[in-house]
Design an enzyme around this catalytic site. Sequence first.
Site, PDB file in Angstrom:
ATOM      1  N   SER A 233       4.771   6.757   2.404  1.00 52.93           N
ATOM      2  CA  SER A 233       5.265   5.446   2.846  1.00 52.93           C
ATOM      3  C   SER A 233       4.715   4.346   1.939  1.00 52.93           C
ATOM      4  CB  SER A 233       4.817   5.147   4.286  1.00 52.93           C
ATOM      5  OG  SER A 233       5.240   6.157   5.185  1.00 52.93           O
TER       6      SER A 233
ATOM      7  N   ASP B 269      -2.578   0.177   7.956  1.00 56.15           N
ATOM      8  CA  ASP B 269      -1.281   0.879   8.025  1.00 56.15           C
ATOM      9  C   ASP B 269      -0.333   0.360   9.094  1.00 56.15           C
ATOM     10  OD1 ASP B 269      -3.213   3.871   7.547  1.00 56.15           O
ATOM     11  OD2 ASP B 269      -2.397   2.482   6.059  1.00 56.15           O
TER      12      ASP B 269
ATOM     13  N   HIS C 115       0.899   5.122   1.294  1.00 59.84           N
ATOM     14  CA  HIS C 115       0.167   5.983   2.243  1.00 59.84           C
ATOM     15  C   HIS C 115       0.804   7.367   2.221  1.00 59.84           C
ATOM     16  CE1 HIS C 115      -2.295   6.970   5.733  1.00 59.84           C
ATOM     17  NE2 HIS C 115      -1.232   7.529   6.267  1.00 59.84           N
TER      18      HIS C 115
ATOM     19  N   ASN D 253       0.843  -1.193   0.000  1.00 61.05           N
ATOM     20  CA  ASN D 253       0.000   0.000   0.000  1.00 61.05           C
ATOM     21  C   ASN D 253       0.877   1.241   0.000  1.00 61.05           C
ATOM     22  OD1 ASN D 253      -2.522   1.560   0.447  1.00 61.05           O
ATOM     23  ND2 ASN D 253      -1.597   1.967   2.446  1.00 61.05           N
TER      24      ASN D 253
HETATM   25  N1  LIG Z   1      -6.326  -4.920   5.682  1.00 68.68           N
HETATM   26  C1  LIG Z   1      -5.911  -3.720   5.254  1.00 68.68           C
HETATM   27  N2  LIG Z   1      -6.642  -3.054   4.325  1.00 68.68           N
HETATM   28  C2  LIG Z   1      -6.226  -1.834   3.884  1.00 68.68           C
HETATM   29  C3  LIG Z   1      -5.047  -1.250   4.384  1.00 68.68           C
HETATM   30  C4  LIG Z   1      -4.283  -1.983   5.365  1.00 68.68           C
HETATM   31  O1  LIG Z   1      -3.193  -1.532   5.820  1.00 68.68           O
HETATM   32  N3  LIG Z   1      -4.751  -3.198   5.756  1.00 68.68           N
HETATM   33  N4  LIG Z   1      -4.655   0.022   3.970  1.00 68.68           N
HETATM   34  C5  LIG Z   1      -5.731   0.838   3.387  1.00 68.68           C
HETATM   35  C6  LIG Z   1      -5.265   2.137   2.811  1.00 68.68           C
HETATM   36  N5  LIG Z   1      -5.358   3.200   3.840  1.00 68.68           N
HETATM   37  C7  LIG Z   1      -4.229   3.914   4.125  1.00 68.68           C
HETATM   38  O2  LIG Z   1      -3.179   3.786   3.515  1.00 68.68           O
HETATM   39  C8  LIG Z   1      -6.586   3.491   4.478  1.00 68.68           C
HETATM   40  C9  LIG Z   1      -7.752   3.569   3.717  1.00 68.68           C
HETATM   41  C10 LIG Z   1      -8.959   3.837   4.347  1.00 68.68           C
HETATM   42  C11 LIG Z   1      -9.014   4.055   5.737  1.00 68.68           C
HETATM   43  C12 LIG Z   1     -10.324   4.318   6.398  1.00 68.68           C
HETATM   44  O3  LIG Z   1     -10.371   4.765   7.537  1.00 68.68           O
HETATM   45  N6  LIG Z   1     -11.424   4.018   5.661  1.00 68.68           N
HETATM   46  C13 LIG Z   1     -12.772   4.303   6.195  1.00 68.68           C
HETATM   47  C14 LIG Z   1     -13.808   4.164   5.079  1.00 68.68           C
HETATM   48  C15 LIG Z   1     -13.559   5.259   4.030  1.00 68.68           C
HETATM   49  C16 LIG Z   1     -14.562   5.165   2.881  1.00 68.68           C
HETATM   50  O4  LIG Z   1     -15.496   4.337   2.967  1.00 68.68           O
HETATM   51  O5  LIG Z   1     -14.386   5.938   1.912  1.00 68.68           O
HETATM   52  C17 LIG Z   1     -13.112   3.291   7.285  1.00 68.68           C
HETATM   53  O6  LIG Z   1     -12.688   2.124   7.197  1.00 68.68           O
HETATM   54  O7  LIG Z   1     -13.873   3.716   8.178  1.00 68.68           O
HETATM   55  C18 LIG Z   1      -7.854   4.014   6.479  1.00 68.68           C
HETATM   56  C19 LIG Z   1      -6.626   3.749   5.850  1.00 68.68           C
HETATM   57  C20 LIG Z   1      -6.519   0.054   2.357  1.00 68.68           C
HETATM   58  N7  LIG Z   1      -6.957  -1.199   2.940  1.00 68.68           N
HETATM   59  N1  LIG Z   2      -4.763   5.903   3.476  1.00 66.92           N
HETATM   60  C1  LIG Z   2      -4.898   5.676   2.079  1.00 66.92           C
HETATM   61  C2  LIG Z   2      -4.680   6.953   1.308  1.00 66.92           C
HETATM   62  O1  LIG Z   2      -4.911   8.042   1.825  1.00 66.92           O
HETATM   63  N2  LIG Z   2      -4.231   6.814   0.076  1.00 66.92           N
HETATM   64  C3  LIG Z   2      -3.950   7.947  -0.732  1.00 66.92           C
HETATM   65  O2  LIG Z   2      -4.997   8.229  -1.626  1.00 66.92           O
HETATM   66  C4  LIG Z   2      -4.427   8.983  -2.705  1.00 66.92           C
HETATM   67  C5  LIG Z   2      -5.048   8.466  -3.966  1.00 66.92           C
HETATM   68  O3  LIG Z   2      -4.807   9.381  -5.001  1.00 66.92           O
HETATM   69  P1  LIG Z   2      -5.118   8.925  -6.507  1.00 66.92           P
HETATM   70  O4  LIG Z   2      -6.516   8.357  -6.510  1.00 66.92           O
HETATM   71  O5  LIG Z   2      -4.997  10.200  -7.308  1.00 66.92           O
HETATM   72  O6  LIG Z   2      -4.098   7.904  -6.881  1.00 66.92           O
HETATM   73  C6  LIG Z   2      -2.922   8.745  -2.663  1.00 66.92           C
HETATM   74  O7  LIG Z   2      -2.242   9.929  -2.266  1.00 66.92           O
HETATM   75  C7  LIG Z   2      -2.765   7.696  -1.610  1.00 66.92           C
HETATM   76  O8  LIG Z   2      -1.588   7.808  -0.828  1.00 66.92           O
END
Ligand SMILES: Nc1nc2c(c(=O)[nH]1)N[C@@H](CN(C=O)c1ccc(C(=O)N[C@@H](CCC(=O)O)C(=O)O)cc1)CN2
Ligand SMILES: NCC(=O)N[C@@H]1O[C@H](COP(=O)([O-])[O-])[C@@H](O)[C@H]1O
Length: 202
Positions: free
Chosen positions: A151, A160, A119, A117
């Site tokens: 990251s 994360d 971030h 992923n």
């Molecule tokens: N099992 C895992 N799944 C995902 C990870 C992970 O590390 N383990 N990373 C995320 C990506 N991410 C940050 O990099 C991230 C994306 C979304 C959320 C979040 O809080 N989402 C909300 C819902 C948002 C929506 O519905 O639009 C939530 O769960 O309440 C936190 C971090 C991708 N999957």
């Molecule tokens: N925690 C997950 C998160 O915040 N991800 C972030 O969403 C953006 C997607 O942009 P994009 O749709 O233009 O690629 C990216 O900056 C990525 O790091």
Amino acid sequence: MRVTTPTPDVPRARLAILASGTGSTAAAIMDAAGTTIDATVALVISNNSGSGALEHARTRGVPTLHLSGVTHPDPDALDTAMVEALADARIELVVLAGYMKKLGPRTLDAFAGLVVNTHPALLPAYGGQGMYGDRVHAAVLADGATQTGASVHVVTAEYDEGPVLAQAVVPVEPGDDVAALRARVQAAEKSLLLDWLATHFR
Ligand SMILES: Nc1nc2c(c(=O)[nH]1)N[C@@H](CN(C=O)c1ccc(C(=O)N[C@@H](CCC(=O)O)C(=O)O)cc1)CN2
Ligand SMILES: NCC(=O)N[C@@H]1O[C@H](COP(=O)([O-])[O-])[C@@H](O)[C@H]1O
């Protein structure tokens, strides 16, 4: 006369990208695949049928799939469908590029260590539930941080928390708003991710 033997078409490693929104990161990966990254993007999956990520894939002739709570209201069925889609496409590495949903246990088990992923912060800072997209940059600004970054990490059960594979530091400039910080972080993020992918497949 020098005879050159054409390089046989050696099949490249097969990548899948999961993305929820605009898809600029996904597009950058697709545009680098086959050149700076010795891999093929074989599938783009989104939980948002109207996402820019799916449109970027369609315009590049990359197969797409919409998998979400709409297509599969039951989370376990969605998790199983994700595994089947990735397995059917013979995916060897999964990249989450702005994917906003938690990957389920079946997917993480089937592709253990093979999901990464990107971030938009220096994990563990500004990570975890609720930390996505502009919310990350807003939190950095609200705290008055003088630097942030991007990251790349291994995806594990909780948001994360997986091992960090690569990071890039990005300065916060005086007067930055969310849009300005997002742009700077995302530029660094794309370079970091593409460099990691290029090295990973070398
Ligand atoms: N099992 C895992 N799944 C995902 C990870 C992970 O590390 N383990 N990373 C995320 C990506 N991410 C940050 O990099 C991230 C994306 C979304 C959320 C979040 O809080 N989402 C909300 C819902 C948002 C929506 O519905 O639009 C939530 O769960 O309440 C936190 C971090 C991708 N999957
Ligand atoms: N925690 C997950 C998160 O915040 N991800 C972030 O969403 C953006 C997607 O942009 P994009 O749709 O233009 O690629 C990216 O900056 C990525 O790091």
